[in-house]
Design an enzyme around this catalytic site. Structure first.
Site, short mmCIF file in Angstrom:
data_model
loop_
_atom_site.label_atom_id
_atom_site.label_comp_id
_atom_site.label_asym_id
_atom_site.label_seq_id
_atom_site.Cartn_x
_atom_site.Cartn_y
_atom_site.Cartn_z
N ASP A 28 0.81 -1.22 0.00
CA ASP A 28 0.00 0.00 0.00
C ASP A 28 0.85 1.27 0.00
OD1 ASP A 28 0.94 -0.39 2.58
OD2 ASP A 28 -1.00 -0.96 3.39
N HIS A 41 -7.38 -4.94 10.10
CA HIS A 41 -7.08 -4.73 8.68
C HIS A 41 -5.78 -5.41 8.27
CE1 HIS A 41 -4.94 -0.68 9.68
NE2 HIS A 41 -4.01 -1.46 9.19
N GLU A 56 -9.64 -1.99 5.25
CA GLU A 56 -10.33 -1.72 6.51
C GLU A 56 -11.56 -2.61 6.65
OE1 GLU A 56 -8.80 -0.18 8.65
OE2 GLU A 56 -8.29 1.88 8.21
N ASP A 114 -7.77 -2.93 14.19
CA ASP A 114 -9.15 -3.18 13.75
C ASP A 114 -9.24 -4.41 12.84
OD1 ASP A 114 -7.99 -2.23 11.43
OD2 ASP A 114 -9.35 -0.53 11.17
C1 GLP Z 1 -0.50 -0.12 8.73
C2 GLP Z 1 -0.23 -0.85 7.40
C3 GLP Z 1 -0.42 -2.31 7.58
C4 GLP Z 1 0.15 -2.70 8.92
C5 GLP Z 1 -0.70 -2.17 10.03
C6 GLP Z 1 -0.12 -2.34 11.42
O1 GLP Z 1 -1.31 0.94 8.65
N1 GLP Z 1 -0.92 -0.41 6.26
O2 GLP Z 1 0.18 -3.00 6.51
O3 GLP Z 1 0.20 -4.09 9.05
O4 GLP Z 1 -1.12 -0.87 9.76
O5 GLP Z 1 0.89 -1.42 11.68
P1 GLP Z 1 1.97 -1.65 12.81
O6 GLP Z 1 2.82 -2.78 12.36
O7 GLP Z 1 2.76 -0.36 12.86
O8 GLP Z 1 1.24 -1.94 14.06
#
Ligand code: GLP
Length: 261
Positions: free
Chosen positions: A67, A138, A143, A136
């Site tokens: 992304d 995702h 989402e 959440d």
């Molecule tokens: C982000 C990314 C995801 C990631 C998630 C968790 O926003 N788009 O790919 O897995 O949220 O983030 P973190 O690893 O910093 O907890």
């Protein structure tokens, strides 16, 4: 789904790195799907160490990131382009031409998304996809409510994700609300999936993803449909799993060569 619970994030990240090393050694021109966020950092650190100290060769590897934020130029320090370059790409011998991340400044989101899907197909599909998980539930930036068959497209972030990720932005900086993300269908097409989750704040999402019903309300629950999904957890992230003892027992029963990958 294989659920591997380790004492801490560093140990789990190292184990996941060994699975990626095996993938690259078996198929030097592997196509890897990569993730951003805090979670994959121990994994990237270990892959960099393997490259520097053990000669793990990325020269024929192709990558596709999950992304990118819409509105951030690749050079913007908060872009996922910059994040990936800083934390991983610049430390290994991956060719710049083999790196794919959606362009957050595109003027034609729809065309870019279709092109991203075509490039994944042209590369032969993703051999191994790395994922984190949002609080959440995702994956990528899919989402809750995302279609389980979705392809690469634009999404609007939830207020919860915005607040979770606010730590990556400095005060006064604009935090984009829109993103381009691979879809859940795109992710499920990968041949193998490694989802990493660390910390107590992920425990609820992990339990819902692994043991709850398959539902668009918990996008990561779609991984239950995948024949080769591996979850690498630390103890706090595993604390709400009702069958955690069974997963530990299964892992303990494995022969040493399989445990150490
Ligand atoms: C982000 C990314 C995801 C990631 C998630 C968790 O926003 N788009 O790919 O897995 O949220 O983030 P973190 O690893 O910093 O907890």
């Amino acid at each position: 789904m294989e659920i591997i619970v380790q004492s801490d994030a560093e140990t789990a990240g190292k184990l996941a790195a060994r699975m990626i090393r095996r993938q690259i050694e078996t198929k030097p021109d592997s196509v890897l799907g990569l993730a951003t966020g805090g979670t994959p950092l121990p994994l990237y650190r270990e892959l960099i160490r393997m490259h520097k100290e053990e000669g793990l060769d990325f020269s024929r590897v192709t990558t596709f990131n999950l992304d990118e934020y819409i509105g951030l130029a690749p050079e913007h320090p908060r872009s996922y382009h910059a994040f990936m370059h800083e934390t991983f790409f610049r430390h290994v011998n991956i060719s710049a031409d083999s790196i794919h991340i959606p362009d957050g400044l595109t003027r034609d989101v729809e065309a870019l998304c279709a092109d991203y899907e075509s490039r994944i197909l042209a590369a032969g599909g993703i051999d191994l996809q790395v994922l984190g998980i949002g609080t959440d539930g995702h994956i990528g930036f899919n989402e809750p409510g995302s279609s389980l068959a979705s392809r690469t497209r634009i999404k609007t972030l939830t207020p919860q994700t915005l607040s979770d990720n606010a730590r990556f932005f400095e005060e006064g900086e604009i935090q984009p609300h829109h993103v381009i993300t691979m879809g859940i269908g795109t992710i499920l097409d990968s041949r193998r999936i490694l989802l990493l989750a660390f910390g107590a704040n992920k425990a609820e999402a992990v339990a819902a993803a692994a043991e709850g019903p398959i539902t668009a309300s918990v996008p990561a629950s779609a991984l239950q449909l995948h024949p080769k999904a591996h979850l690498f957890l630390d103890e706090p992230a595993a604390e709400k799993l009702t069958r955690a003892d069974y997963y530990r027992w299964v892992y303990d029963q494995k022969p040493g060569w399989q445990k150490n990958i």
